[in-house]
Design a protein around this motif. Structure first.
Motif, PDB file in Angstrom:
ATOM      1  N   TYR A 220       0.850  -1.199   0.000  1.00  0.00           N
ATOM      2  CA  TYR A 220       0.000   0.000   0.000  1.00  0.00           C
ATOM      3  C   TYR A 220       0.879   1.241   0.000  1.00  0.00           C
ATOM      4  O   TYR A 220       1.917   1.261   0.657  1.00  0.00           O
ATOM      5  N   VAL A 311      -4.997   6.095  -1.583  1.00  0.00           N
ATOM      6  CA  VAL A 311      -4.239   4.904  -1.188  1.00  0.00           C
ATOM      7  C   VAL A 311      -4.104   4.033  -2.429  1.00  0.00           C
ATOM      8  O   VAL A 311      -5.082   3.781  -3.133  1.00  0.00           O
ATOM      9  N   VAL A 313      -2.973   0.392  -4.101  1.00  0.00           N
ATOM     10  CA  VAL A 313      -2.726  -1.023  -3.843  1.00  0.00           C
ATOM     11  C   VAL A 313      -2.081  -1.608  -5.090  1.00  0.00           C
ATOM     12  O   VAL A 313      -2.632  -1.479  -6.183  1.00  0.00           O
ATOM     13  N   ARG A 369      -7.869   3.819   3.361  1.00  0.00           N
ATOM     14  CA  ARG A 369      -7.004   2.694   3.749  1.00  0.00           C
ATOM     15  C   ARG A 369      -7.849   1.439   4.015  1.00  0.00           C
ATOM     16  O   ARG A 369      -7.454   0.327   3.629  1.00  0.00           O
ATOM     17  N   ALA A 372      -9.043   0.096   0.790  1.00  0.00           N
ATOM     18  CA  ALA A 372      -7.906  -0.524   0.088  1.00  0.00           C
ATOM     19  C   ALA A 372      -7.712  -1.963   0.556  1.00  0.00           C
ATOM     20  O   ALA A 372      -7.445  -2.866  -0.250  1.00  0.00           O
ATOM     21  N   LYS A 376      -8.005  -5.244  -1.690  1.00  0.00           N
ATOM     22  CA  LYS A 376      -6.891  -6.207  -1.726  1.00  0.00           C
ATOM     23  C   LYS A 376      -7.394  -7.630  -1.431  1.00  0.00           C
ATOM     24  O   LYS A 376      -6.955  -8.598  -2.051  1.00  0.00           O
TER      25      LYS A 376
END
Ligand code: ADP
Length: 384
Positions: A220, A311, A313, A369, A372, A376
């Motif tokens: 990240y 953010v 990824v 975050r 993210a 992910k």
């Protein structure tokens, strides 16, 4: 200036994802581009005006390519620097300059450069070979643990290893290297600086990088970094000092360690667009790619401020998958607000190969975050 809707040409050495994203700006501004890459299916093949297949380390190939362009830039640093020096003499505008590329191609030379320019960096010792390193250990000149770094061709951690015992030494290669103090890292942060031909310089706010625990690749990137104003100021000052020392033209991504003691040390730099700046496509007023093109053409540089928090990824190949790629659950991810995928266009996946990235933007960094992490966990880069 004459680059908009003319035959004046920017050449890019390297046709990977960074090249592909640079081409978004050259397409938008109708600037002619040539791309050189060894892979005939390189991501930046589409989007360039002319694609040349060839070896970036081959002297004559780089010269033949460079002689046909007005400005030459890179998206990867493993290129033939001697050919760049020759092209510079012949009047091609090479940015970053050959001298900058020569320094950063060799990790040992780069560290010496910081020492010479009084730029804070982790203490280190250089060795011509593995044998002289071993000898220094026997003589008690260095002690475990330390970080071994190969002088050349390392990337994404492959030329870097923490050495805790004699046994660990067995796995490293034999060439020139350094032994660097193991830094007590609080956070890894980065500052991207951009400098134009006339010397106008802008800095992006610091980003914070979070690493994958086993692959040691960046997982990240958070913008802005979650650091105090004092640390931010210090990071910006050091990045500016590094930029002044190199006198580069174009982007310079400065990777920094924030130590547990609150010191900022320079780890290394990349004089090109960088993974840590991908967030800027959606989150900043000016993306790093557009900024690089502005700098090369000596145009006014754009604002580096964030419009929103971002953010990023990295989308890397899943561990047990090799072959034709499939992005599983992409449709679920696209259902979430503020999610922007970038697929690099590499047809085949392999474990940990960088296949794309996704940027999540939100007014609130912590929310971005959290999303993210959800992204992910949802998306999988697998083979079919
Ligand atoms: P590469 O060029 O392969 O990316 P780096 O020099 O950036 O190699 O190192 C990769 C990673 O290894 C860093 O991001 C950091 O996590 C870790 N690392 C590098 N040097 C040190 C050090 N001196 N102390 C502790 N960790 C380090």
């Amino acid at each position: 200036m004459g680059y908009f809707s003319t035959t004046k040409t920017i050449g890019i050495l390297g046709g990977g994802q960074l090249g592909k994203m640079l081409l978004n700006t050259t397409r938008q501004w109708d600037i002619n581009t040539h791309v050189l890459d060894p892979n005939n299916l390189a991501p930046a093949r589409i989007g360039s005006n002319a694609f040349v297949q060839g070896d970036l380390m081959d002297y004559q190939t780089v010269i033949d390519f460079g002689e046909k362009v007005d400005i030459l830039t890179i998206e990867i640093e493993n290129v033939n620097a001697k050919a760049l020096a020759y092209l510079e003499k012949k009047g091609v505008q090479v940015y970053p300059q050959a001298a900058v590329i020569e320094i950063i191609q060799n990790k040992c030379r780069q560290k010496e450069f910081y020492k010479k320019n009084s730029i804070p960096t982790a203490p280190f010792q250089l060795f011509g070979s593995k044998e002289t390193l071993k000898d220094a250990i026997v003589r008690g000149l260095i002690s475990f643990p330390f970080v071994w770094k190969s002088e050349s061709m390392g990337y994404d951690g492959y030329g870097v290893k923490i050495i805790r015992s004699n046994q660990d030494l067995e796995t490293i290669n034999g060439g020139g290297c350094m032994a660097e103090d193991l830094v007590n890292i609080e956070k890894e942060i980065g500052v991207i600086v951009c400098r134009s031909v006339r010397g106008e310089t802008v800095n992006y706010p610091s980003v914070e990088m979070e690493f994958h625990p086993t692959s040691n690749q960046v997982e990240y990137v958070l913008s802005p970094a979650r650091i105090s104003k004092t640390i931010e100021k210090k990071a910006q000052e050091i990045a500016r000092q590094v930029s002044i020392a190199y006198r580069h033209v174009g982007l310079l991504a400065v990777e920094l360690f924030l130590t547990k003691e609150g010191e900022i040390w320079v780890n290394e730099v990349a004089p090109r667009p960088h993974n840590s700046g991908h967030y800027s496509i959606e989150a900043s007023y000016t993306s790093q790619f557009e900024q690089h093109i502005r700098a090369l053409l000596n145009l006014p540089l754009g604002s580096t401020d964030n419009k929103v928090s971002g953010v990023m990824v990295n989308l890397v190949g899943a561990q047990n998958h090799q072959g034709l790629v499939h992005y599983k659950n992409m449709e679920h991810v696209l259902g979430i607000e503020g999610v922007y995928p970038h697929i690099y266009g590499k047809k085949e996946t392999r474990p940990f190969r960088k296949m794309g990235h996704i940027t999540i933007v939100n007014k609130n960094l912590e929310t971005a975050r959290k999303i993210a992490e959800q992204v992910k966990e949802t998306i999988e880069v697998i083979s079919i």
